[in-house]
Design an enzyme around this catalytic site. Structure first.
Site, mmCIF file in Angstrom:
data_model
loop_
_atom_site.group_PDB
_atom_site.id
_atom_site.type_symbol
_atom_site.label_atom_id
_atom_site.label_comp_id
_atom_site.label_asym_id
_atom_site.label_seq_id
_atom_site.Cartn_x
_atom_site.Cartn_y
_atom_site.Cartn_z
ATOM 1 N N GLU A 271 30.836 4.300 -12.747
ATOM 2 C CA GLU A 271 29.621 3.869 -12.278
ATOM 3 C C GLU A 271 28.241 3.780 -12.911
ATOM 4 O OE1 GLU A 271 30.467 5.180 -7.695
ATOM 5 O OE2 GLU A 271 29.487 6.687 -9.165
ATOM 6 N N ASP B 26 32.003 9.866 -1.880
ATOM 7 C CA ASP B 26 31.055 9.277 -2.520
ATOM 8 C C ASP B 26 31.515 7.978 -3.084
ATOM 9 O OD1 ASP B 26 33.063 10.328 -4.105
ATOM 10 O OD2 ASP B 26 31.577 11.365 -5.766
#
Length: 350
Positions: A63, A234
């Site tokens: 990410e 997450d």
């Protein structure tokens, strides 16, 4: 060619980060980072905000997490690969950067594997300070991996935690965590089940790594008057709490467009009400309103927290000198003559 001052960017290595933490003190540094995060949440509306850009695979996720307050730009590169521990690797690694918006020039490059652990724990404790029942001094730590000691010590430093009750499906993880916390001025209780861990705890922290829809806390395990710190979920397809707990809780999030994709609330309808933390911190929305209320921090991590942590580190560099001057930027004598700079750097063949 010796690089010019304009070419050099401060770089904080893992070694320098660890030296910085020991120089300041781990609890003191997390308290400092928490203050920076809270300050930035108070000016939340100034920041660019976007859900992190994620590249998912069957084994994990990579990410990018960007933001800017208009003067500085920051981003973090971070991965999450639960399988890594079986291969002797970290589940999460990261690095980050701050840059000057006016010039676009980087101002800081830093490791963020260690720093992310600090900022995640600092955020949890900062939120618990606002939401946990008054006088909370006992926490259940369910999931005793790499984040568990940081979470415990941040709660101790910021919320006055006195006792932590540990549980993990892997007893070796619990022993590791208990040993690391043995001399940290906090009572440590090893537990054999999650039910045992939450007995008498006012703060329930779940932090597991498996990328799956899991039920670490079932609905009947959670009574009234507690604060849940759910930090393991997450990414899409990864949760820890039974949906029934969410239905009975007042839910607080960092940034709804990201949390609805990645957090515990991915289990709920898109219109399920949540409260943004910045609104609680600025007094625009209530936090805990009763002793019997269940408050839930559905934490997935957000770029502004990383920005705050990098800002904190940058402010320590001049006094400590704990960085390398990295030759990162080309600085030709004439900004239009990059090729000429390359030519002048050619090796002497005579």
């Amino acid at each position: 060619m010796k690089p010019s001052d304009k070419a050099l960017v401060p770089f904080v290595s893992v070694d320098h980060m660890m030296q910085l933490i020991h120089h300041i003190g781990v609890e003191e540094m997390m308290s400092g980072i928490a203050e920076y995060i809270e300050d930035d949440f108070r000016r939340w509306e100034l920041f660019d905000k976007t859900p992190r850009v994620a590249s998912h695979s069957e084994v994990g996720v990579i990410e990018l997490m960007p933001t800017s307050d208009g003067e500085m730009y920051g981003f973090k590169y971070v991965n999450g690969h639960p399988k890594n521990t079986k291969e002797g690797l970290q589940t999460v690694t990261a690095f980050g950067l701050l840059a000057n918006v006016e010039t676009g020039y980087p101002m800081l490059l830093s490791e963020m594997t260690m720093l992310t652990a600090l900022r995640t724990a600092a955020t949890s404790a900062m939120v618990a300070k606002h939401l946990a029942p008054k006088g909370s001094d006992t926490m259940a730590m369910i999931g005793n991996g790499a984040q568990s000691e940081f979470q415990t010590l941040a709660m101790k430093a910021i919320c006055g935690l006195k006792t932590v009750r540990l549980y993990d499906v892997d007893p070796a993880a619990t022993e590791k965590c208990a040993a690391n916390l043995a001399s940290q001025g906090i009572e440590v209780v090893r537990c054999k089940t999650p039910e045992e861990a939450i007995e008498g705890a006012q703060i329930l922290t779940s932090c597991t790594a498996d990328k799956q829809y899991a039920t670490i806390l079932s609905d009947n395990m959670v009574g009234s008057g507690v604060h849940i710190n759910a930090i393991g979920g997450d990414c899409p397809g990864k949760t820890e709490l039974a949906a029934g707990i969410l239905q009975r809780s007042d839910i607080f999030v960092e940034y709804p467009p990201q949390t609805r994709i990645e957090g515990e609330i991915q289990q709920l309808p898109e219109d399920h009400p949540v409260t943004e933390l910045w609104q609680v911190i600025t007094g625009k929305a209530p936090g805990r309103t009763s002793d019997r209320q269940i408050t839930l921090f559905d934490s997935v991590g957000f770029a502004i927290e990383d920005f705050s942590a990098l800002r904190y580190v940058r402010d320590q560099l001049e006094a400590t000198g704990l960085y390398h001057a990295l030759d990162l930027l080309a600085d030709p004598d004439d900004p239009r003559d990059l090729f000429g700079m390359l030519q002048r750097a050619a090796p002497d063949k005579t």
